[in-house]
Design a protein around this motif. Sequence first.
Motif, mmCIF file in Angstrom:
data_model
loop_
_atom_site.group_PDB
_atom_site.id
_atom_site.type_symbol
_atom_site.label_atom_id
_atom_site.label_comp_id
_atom_site.label_asym_id
_atom_site.label_seq_id
_atom_site.Cartn_x
_atom_site.Cartn_y
_atom_site.Cartn_z
ATOM 1 N N THR A 185 0.831 -1.205 0.000
ATOM 2 C CA THR A 185 0.000 0.000 0.000
ATOM 3 C C THR A 185 0.870 1.261 0.000
ATOM 4 O OG1 THR A 185 -0.139 0.194 2.421
ATOM 5 C CG2 THR A 185 -1.783 -1.196 1.357
ATOM 6 N N PHE A 186 0.410 2.240 -0.726
ATOM 7 C CA PHE A 186 1.058 3.561 -0.729
ATOM 8 C C PHE A 186 0.006 4.593 -0.352
ATOM 9 C CE2 PHE A 186 3.897 1.245 -3.556
ATOM 10 C CZ PHE A 186 5.147 1.691 -3.151
ATOM 11 N N ASN A 187 0.253 5.343 0.698
ATOM 12 C CA ASN A 187 -0.666 6.440 1.023
ATOM 13 C C ASN A 187 -0.317 7.683 0.243
ATOM 14 O OD1 ASN A 187 -1.707 4.825 3.475
ATOM 15 N ND2 ASN A 187 -2.889 6.722 3.462
ATOM 16 N N LEU A 188 -1.312 8.527 0.100
ATOM 17 C CA LEU A 188 -1.144 9.726 -0.714
ATOM 18 C C LEU A 188 -0.247 10.775 -0.082
ATOM 19 C CD1 LEU A 188 -4.879 10.326 -1.634
ATOM 20 C CD2 LEU A 188 -3.032 10.046 -3.307
ATOM 21 N N ASP A 189 -0.328 10.905 1.247
ATOM 22 C CA ASP A 189 0.300 12.101 1.799
ATOM 23 C C ASP A 189 0.598 11.980 3.286
ATOM 24 O OD1 ASP A 189 -2.420 12.064 2.330
ATOM 25 O OD2 ASP A 189 -2.867 13.839 1.154
ATOM 26 N N GLU A 190 1.361 12.949 3.773
ATOM 27 C CA GLU A 190 1.695 13.026 5.206
ATOM 28 C C GLU A 190 2.076 14.466 5.532
ATOM 29 O OE1 GLU A 190 1.338 12.447 8.273
ATOM 30 O OE2 GLU A 190 2.244 10.458 8.419
ATOM 31 N N TYR A 191 1.731 14.881 6.749
ATOM 32 C CA TYR A 191 2.135 16.208 7.218
ATOM 33 C C TYR A 191 3.626 16.226 7.515
ATOM 34 C CZ TYR A 191 -2.765 17.413 8.272
ATOM 35 O OH TYR A 191 -4.100 17.702 8.204
ATOM 36 N N ILE A 192 4.293 17.301 7.137
ATOM 37 C CA ILE A 192 5.697 17.454 7.521
ATOM 38 C C ILE A 192 5.742 17.950 8.965
ATOM 39 C CG2 ILE A 192 7.814 18.812 7.104
ATOM 40 C CD1 ILE A 192 7.175 18.635 4.143
ATOM 41 N N GLY A 193 6.587 17.273 9.759
ATOM 42 C CA GLY A 193 6.740 17.657 11.162
ATOM 43 C C GLY A 193 6.017 16.724 12.121
ATOM 44 N N LEU A 194 5.130 15.867 11.602
ATOM 45 C CA LEU A 194 4.430 14.930 12.488
ATOM 46 C C LEU A 194 4.973 13.512 12.274
ATOM 47 C CD1 LEU A 194 0.660 16.001 12.358
ATOM 48 C CD2 LEU A 194 2.578 17.050 13.562
ATOM 49 N N GLY A 195 5.349 12.866 13.393
ATOM 50 C CA GLY A 195 5.853 11.498 13.313
ATOM 51 C C GLY A 195 4.726 10.486 13.468
ATOM 52 N N ALA A 196 5.088 9.215 13.319
ATOM 53 C CA ALA A 196 4.106 8.118 13.348
ATOM 54 C C ALA A 196 3.303 8.064 14.651
ATOM 55 C CB ALA A 196 4.829 6.797 13.137
ATOM 56 N N GLN A 239 12.303 9.226 -4.172
ATOM 57 C CA GLN A 239 12.229 7.793 -3.856
ATOM 58 C C GLN A 239 10.801 7.280 -3.833
ATOM 59 O OE1 GLN A 239 13.877 6.674 -0.129
ATOM 60 N NE2 GLN A 239 15.980 6.688 -0.883
ATOM 61 N N TYR A 240 9.891 8.094 -3.318
ATOM 62 C CA TYR A 240 8.506 7.633 -3.147
ATOM 63 C C TYR A 240 7.869 7.328 -4.505
ATOM 64 C CZ TYR A 240 4.240 7.103 -0.353
ATOM 65 O OH TYR A 240 3.126 6.593 0.302
ATOM 66 N N SER A 241 8.035 8.250 -5.452
ATOM 67 C CA SER A 241 7.500 7.996 -6.798
ATOM 68 C C SER A 241 8.198 6.791 -7.431
ATOM 69 C CB SER A 241 7.683 9.221 -7.695
ATOM 70 O OG SER A 241 6.861 10.280 -7.274
ATOM 71 N N ASN A 242 9.512 6.674 -7.196
ATOM 72 C CA ASN A 242 10.256 5.535 -7.759
ATOM 73 C C ASN A 242 9.786 4.208 -7.188
ATOM 74 O OD1 ASN A 242 11.794 7.043 -9.444
ATOM 75 N ND2 ASN A 242 13.549 7.202 -8.046
ATOM 76 N N GLN A 243 9.524 4.202 -5.878
ATOM 77 C CA GLN A 243 9.066 2.959 -5.237
ATOM 78 C C GLN A 243 7.749 2.479 -5.854
ATOM 79 O OE1 GLN A 243 9.129 4.305 -1.203
ATOM 80 N NE2 GLN A 243 10.406 2.610 -0.538
ATOM 81 N N ILE A 244 6.888 3.426 -6.159
ATOM 82 C CA ILE A 244 5.597 3.051 -6.762
ATOM 83 C C ILE A 244 5.839 2.431 -8.136
ATOM 84 C CG2 ILE A 244 3.423 3.959 -7.676
ATOM 85 C CD1 ILE A 244 3.432 5.966 -5.371
ATOM 86 N N ARG A 245 6.708 3.060 -8.887
ATOM 87 C CA ARG A 245 7.028 2.531 -10.218
ATOM 88 C C ARG A 245 7.622 1.135 -10.075
ATOM 89 N NH1 ARG A 245 10.860 6.250 -12.090
ATOM 90 N NH2 ARG A 245 9.202 7.711 -11.641
ATOM 91 N N GLN A 246 8.572 0.977 -9.147
ATOM 92 C CA GLN A 246 9.236 -0.329 -8.968
ATOM 93 C C GLN A 246 8.266 -1.404 -8.477
ATOM 94 O OE1 GLN A 246 12.413 0.936 -6.439
ATOM 95 N NE2 GLN A 246 13.512 1.878 -8.138
ATOM 96 N N SER A 247 7.219 -0.985 -7.804
ATOM 97 C CA SER A 247 6.217 -1.965 -7.336
ATOM 98 C C SER A 247 5.231 -2.323 -8.445
ATOM 99 C CB SER A 247 5.432 -1.409 -6.149
ATOM 100 O OG SER A 247 6.303 -1.036 -5.123
ATOM 101 N N GLY A 248 5.407 -1.730 -9.616
ATOM 102 C CA GLY A 248 4.544 -2.066 -10.752
ATOM 103 C C GLY A 248 3.339 -1.138 -10.876
ATOM 104 N N TYR A 249 3.369 0.010 -10.253
ATOM 105 C CA TYR A 249 2.303 1.018 -10.261
ATOM 106 C C TYR A 249 1.088 0.568 -9.440
ATOM 107 C CZ TYR A 249 5.045 3.181 -13.969
ATOM 108 O OH TYR A 249 6.056 3.751 -14.677
ATOM 109 N N ILE A 250 0.259 1.537 -9.138
ATOM 110 C CA ILE A 250 -0.898 1.294 -8.258
ATOM 111 C C ILE A 250 -2.044 0.651 -9.055
ATOM 112 C CG2 ILE A 250 -2.700 2.525 -6.961
ATOM 113 C CD1 ILE A 250 -0.379 4.520 -6.135
ATOM 114 N N ASP A 251 -2.575 -0.437 -8.523
ATOM 115 C CA ASP A 251 -3.709 -1.091 -9.192
ATOM 116 C C ASP A 251 -4.997 -0.325 -8.953
ATOM 117 O OD1 ASP A 251 -2.604 -3.573 -10.375
ATOM 118 O OD2 ASP A 251 -1.979 -3.937 -8.305
ATOM 119 N N LEU A 252 -5.222 0.061 -7.697
ATOM 120 C CA LEU A 252 -6.467 0.762 -7.376
ATOM 121 C C LEU A 252 -6.172 1.901 -6.406
ATOM 122 C CD1 LEU A 252 -9.781 -1.099 -6.528
ATOM 123 C CD2 LEU A 252 -9.238 1.155 -5.679
ATOM 124 N N GLN A 253 -6.497 3.093 -6.819
ATOM 125 C CA GLN A 253 -6.212 4.287 -6.011
ATOM 126 C C GLN A 253 -7.511 4.851 -5.439
ATOM 127 O OE1 GLN A 253 -3.121 6.335 -5.374
ATOM 128 N NE2 GLN A 253 -4.650 6.993 -3.881
#
Length: 250
Positions: free
Chosen positions: A62-73, A114-128
């Motif tokens: 799974t790849f999420n769309l976004d995250e706030y900068i400055g907030l940790g997990a 890296q994030y965009s590359n990881q998606i490409r390397q995973s074969g792109y998103i099947d369902l967004q």
Amino acid sequence: MFYVLPNPQAIAEYVSDLLIAQIQKKNNAVLGLATGSTMEPVYEKLSKQVTHKNIDVSGLTTFNLDEYIGLGAEHPQSYRYFMQQHLFNRLAFARHRTFLPDGLCNDLTEQCEQYSNQIRQSGYIDLQLLGIGNNGHIGFNEPGTPFNSRTHVVTLSEQTRLDNSRFFDSMNEVPDKAITLGLQDIMESRQIILIATGVKKAEIMAELYESPVNEQLPASVIKSHPNAMILLDEQAAMYLPDNMRKAVGA
Ligand code: F6R
């Protein structure tokens, strides 16, 4: 492309069924996920159905769309935290394949690439899955974002910060920057489902319905996607012309 269901519960059921069909077709599918109030009933239903039907989600990425900068997990308003609470902790996802941008990362430029590359390397998103902001944003791609954008850092608009301040104790605590998947990354998904529920989304959905594809309304880009569906409940669809509403399956 615009489909109307009675209420958020009916949408949650419909989308949960679609996600399960996708997982059953491809047990190592790549899912693009969103956070926000719109997604809560969807993840609630999906968690119940996956458990009830004993579906194996351990092969998914799974790849999420976004995250706030400055907030940790661990921050309760971070999107990682949201995903853990609403979905990942409820089911047997392979944690190392549940990707979100890291809001505390020092090298944001490298992380974005890296994030965009990881998606490409995973074969792109099947369902967004997508929600929509009151200003038409998808992910945190605010009005004016180029359609060819990749993962990038955004300065959130005042409208978006105000909309999201309902989750924070005060407006001052709402981060003013975020990392978001770009519009081109989103458009490379094989299938896109945008969901809008509630009366607060009625105006932007009417605008989306009428508007040509243009960068001032980021969500309009999905009108040019070959396999995109826009799902609304009756409230969000209140300004759509009656004859243009389609029932799902029609
Ligand atoms: C969240 C996201 C945002 C939301 C949008 C709607 O990951 O990408 O675009 O989908 O702001 O938020 P809600 O559902 O809270 O109205």
